[in-house]
Design a protein around this motif. Structure first.
Motif, PDB file in Angstrom:
ATOM      1  N   GLN A 106      34.267  83.050  45.458  1.00  0.00           N
ATOM      2  CA  GLN A 106      34.361  82.806  44.020  1.00  0.00           C
ATOM      3  C   GLN A 106      35.808  82.904  43.551  1.00  0.00           C
ATOM      4  N   ASP A 107      36.491  83.963  43.974  1.00  0.00           N
ATOM      5  CA  ASP A 107      37.879  84.171  43.546  1.00  0.00           C
ATOM      6  C   ASP A 107      38.804  83.073  44.058  1.00  0.00           C
ATOM      7  N   GLU A 108      38.621  82.663  45.298  1.00  0.00           N
ATOM      8  CA  GLU A 108      39.452  81.589  45.856  1.00  0.00           C
ATOM      9  C   GLU A 108      39.206  80.276  45.127  1.00  0.00           C
ATOM     10  N   PHE A 109      37.944  79.979  44.837  1.00  0.00           N
ATOM     11  CA  PHE A 109      37.602  78.747  44.138  1.00  0.00           C
ATOM     12  C   PHE A 109      38.224  78.748  42.745  1.00  0.00           C
ATOM     13  N   ALA A 110      38.055  79.829  42.017  1.00  0.00           N
ATOM     14  CA  ALA A 110      38.619  79.922  40.668  1.00  0.00           C
ATOM     15  C   ALA A 110      40.138  79.749  40.717  1.00  0.00           C
ATOM     16  N   PHE A 111      40.800  80.418  41.656  1.00  0.00           N
ATOM     17  CA  PHE A 111      42.253  80.323  41.783  1.00  0.00           C
ATOM     18  C   PHE A 111      42.694  78.895  42.067  1.00  0.00           C
ATOM     19  N   LYS A 112      42.039  78.247  43.035  1.00  0.00           N
ATOM     20  CA  LYS A 112      42.402  76.866  43.393  1.00  0.00           C
ATOM     21  C   LYS A 112      42.182  75.894  42.238  1.00  0.00           C
ATOM     22  N   CYS A 113      41.258  76.234  41.343  1.00  0.00           N
ATOM     23  CA  CYS A 113      40.955  75.358  40.201  1.00  0.00           C
ATOM     24  C   CYS A 113      41.757  75.746  38.956  1.00  0.00           C
ATOM     25  N   GLY A 114      42.589  76.782  39.070  1.00  0.00           N
ATOM     26  CA  GLY A 114      43.407  77.195  37.935  1.00  0.00           C
ATOM     27  C   GLY A 114      42.614  77.868  36.826  1.00  0.00           C
ATOM     28  N   ILE A 115      41.530  78.542  37.217  1.00  0.00           N
ATOM     29  CA  ILE A 115      40.654  79.208  36.251  1.00  0.00           C
ATOM     30  C   ILE A 115      40.776  80.715  36.451  1.00  0.00           C
ATOM     31  N   PRO A 116      41.059  81.467  35.387  1.00  0.00           N
ATOM     32  CA  PRO A 116      41.077  82.920  35.538  1.00  0.00           C
ATOM     33  C   PRO A 116      39.733  83.426  36.069  1.00  0.00           C
ATOM     34  N   ARG A 117      39.799  84.425  36.946  1.00  0.00           N
ATOM     35  CA  ARG A 117      38.606  84.950  37.599  1.00  0.00           C
ATOM     36  C   ARG A 117      37.540  85.385  36.591  1.00  0.00           C
ATOM     37  N   ALA A 118      37.941  86.113  35.570  1.00  0.00           N
ATOM     38  CA  ALA A 118      36.983  86.591  34.573  1.00  0.00           C
ATOM     39  C   ALA A 118      36.340  85.423  33.826  1.00  0.00           C
ATOM     40  N   THR A 119      37.116  84.400  33.551  1.00  0.00           N
ATOM     41  CA  THR A 119      36.594  83.213  32.872  1.00  0.00           C
ATOM     42  C   THR A 119      35.559  82.529  33.738  1.00  0.00           C
ATOM     43  N   TYR A 120      35.859  82.366  35.033  1.00  0.00           N
ATOM     44  CA  TYR A 120      34.908  81.746  35.960  1.00  0.00           C
ATOM     45  C   TYR A 120      33.583  82.516  35.969  1.00  0.00           C
ATOM     46  N   HIS A 121      33.667  83.834  36.008  1.00  0.00           N
ATOM     47  CA  HIS A 121      32.458  84.661  36.037  1.00  0.00           C
ATOM     48  C   HIS A 121      31.668  84.532  34.737  1.00  0.00           C
ATOM     49  N   ARG A 122      32.354  84.401  33.613  1.00  0.00           N
ATOM     50  CA  ARG A 122      31.637  84.186  32.339  1.00  0.00           C
ATOM     51  C   ARG A 122      30.936  82.831  32.340  1.00  0.00           C
ATOM     52  N   TRP A 123      31.577  81.811  32.916  1.00  0.00           N
ATOM     53  CA  TRP A 123      30.961  80.475  33.001  1.00  0.00           C
ATOM     54  C   TRP A 123      29.684  80.514  33.821  1.00  0.00           C
ATOM     55  N   ILE A 124      29.766  81.084  35.026  1.00  0.00           N
ATOM     56  CA  ILE A 124      28.616  81.037  35.924  1.00  0.00           C
ATOM     57  C   ILE A 124      27.487  81.973  35.491  1.00  0.00           C
ATOM     58  N   SER A 125      27.825  82.978  34.689  1.00  0.00           N
ATOM     59  CA  SER A 125      26.780  83.880  34.192  1.00  0.00           C
ATOM     60  C   SER A 125      26.123  83.324  32.938  1.00  0.00           C
ATOM     61  N   GLY A 126      26.737  82.296  32.350  1.00  0.00           N
ATOM     62  CA  GLY A 126      26.203  81.722  31.122  1.00  0.00           C
ATOM     63  C   GLY A 126      26.675  82.444  29.876  1.00  0.00           C
ATOM     64  N   ALA A 127      27.595  83.406  30.031  1.00  0.00           N
ATOM     65  CA  ALA A 127      28.098  84.162  28.877  1.00  0.00           C
ATOM     66  C   ALA A 127      28.909  83.277  27.939  1.00  0.00           C
ATOM     67  N   THR A 128      29.631  82.307  28.499  1.00  0.00           N
ATOM     68  CA  THR A 128      30.404  81.376  27.682  1.00  0.00           C
ATOM     69  C   THR A 128      30.265  79.967  28.240  1.00  0.00           C
ATOM     70  N   GLU A 129      30.414  78.999  27.358  1.00  0.00           N
ATOM     71  CA  GLU A 129      30.440  77.592  27.766  1.00  0.00           C
ATOM     72  C   GLU A 129      31.850  77.274  28.247  1.00  0.00           C
ATOM     73  N   PRO A 130      31.974  76.499  29.310  1.00  0.00           N
ATOM     74  CA  PRO A 130      33.304  76.145  29.799  1.00  0.00           C
ATOM     75  C   PRO A 130      34.096  75.333  28.777  1.00  0.00           C
ATOM     76  N   LYS A 131      35.336  75.707  28.625  1.00  0.00           N
ATOM     77  CA  LYS A 131      36.303  74.931  27.850  1.00  0.00           C
ATOM     78  C   LYS A 131      37.500  74.795  28.778  1.00  0.00           C
ATOM     79  N   PHE A 132      37.467  73.756  29.603  1.00  0.00           N
ATOM     80  CA  PHE A 132      38.486  73.617  30.622  1.00  0.00           C
ATOM     81  C   PHE A 132      39.448  72.497  30.275  1.00  0.00           C
TER      82      PHE A 132
END
Length: 88
Positions: A27-53
């Motif tokens: 998860q951390d490697e994927f988020a890093f390679k995509c330029g997404i902060p780790r905490a943001t990625y986790h909020r996206w996949i948990s459904g806590a927030t909608e992605p705004k990329f």
């Protein structure tokens, strides 16, 4: 013996399912390679927030997941929404 890469899926996230199926990245490697902060990625996949990329992040997600057409992306990155309806 455990692998150095965390490969388990978190929840029912379609993005997580794609990450596991199409990459060898944690998860951390994927988020890093995509330029997404780790905490943001986790909020996206948990459904806590909608992605705004950014467009750059979206392109990186598609590149890492080997997605060539926008239709191949899931409608939502978080788990499916639960219905509050009950049968009477």
């Amino acid at each position: 013996m455990s692998s150095r890469k965390e490969r388990r899926q978190e929840g029912n996230s379609p993005l997580e399912a794609l990450r596991i199926h199409k990459t060898d990245l944690s998860q951390d490697e994927f988020a890093f390679k995509c330029g997404i902060p780790r905490a943001t990625y986790h909020r996206w996949i948990s459904g806590a927030t909608e992605p705004k990329f950014s467009l750059e992040q979206l392109k990186a997600i598609c590149r890492e997941l080997q997605i060539e057409k926008i239709d191949e992306l899931p409608e939502s990155f978080g788990p499916p929404k639960q219905s509050n309806q009950t049968n009477s």
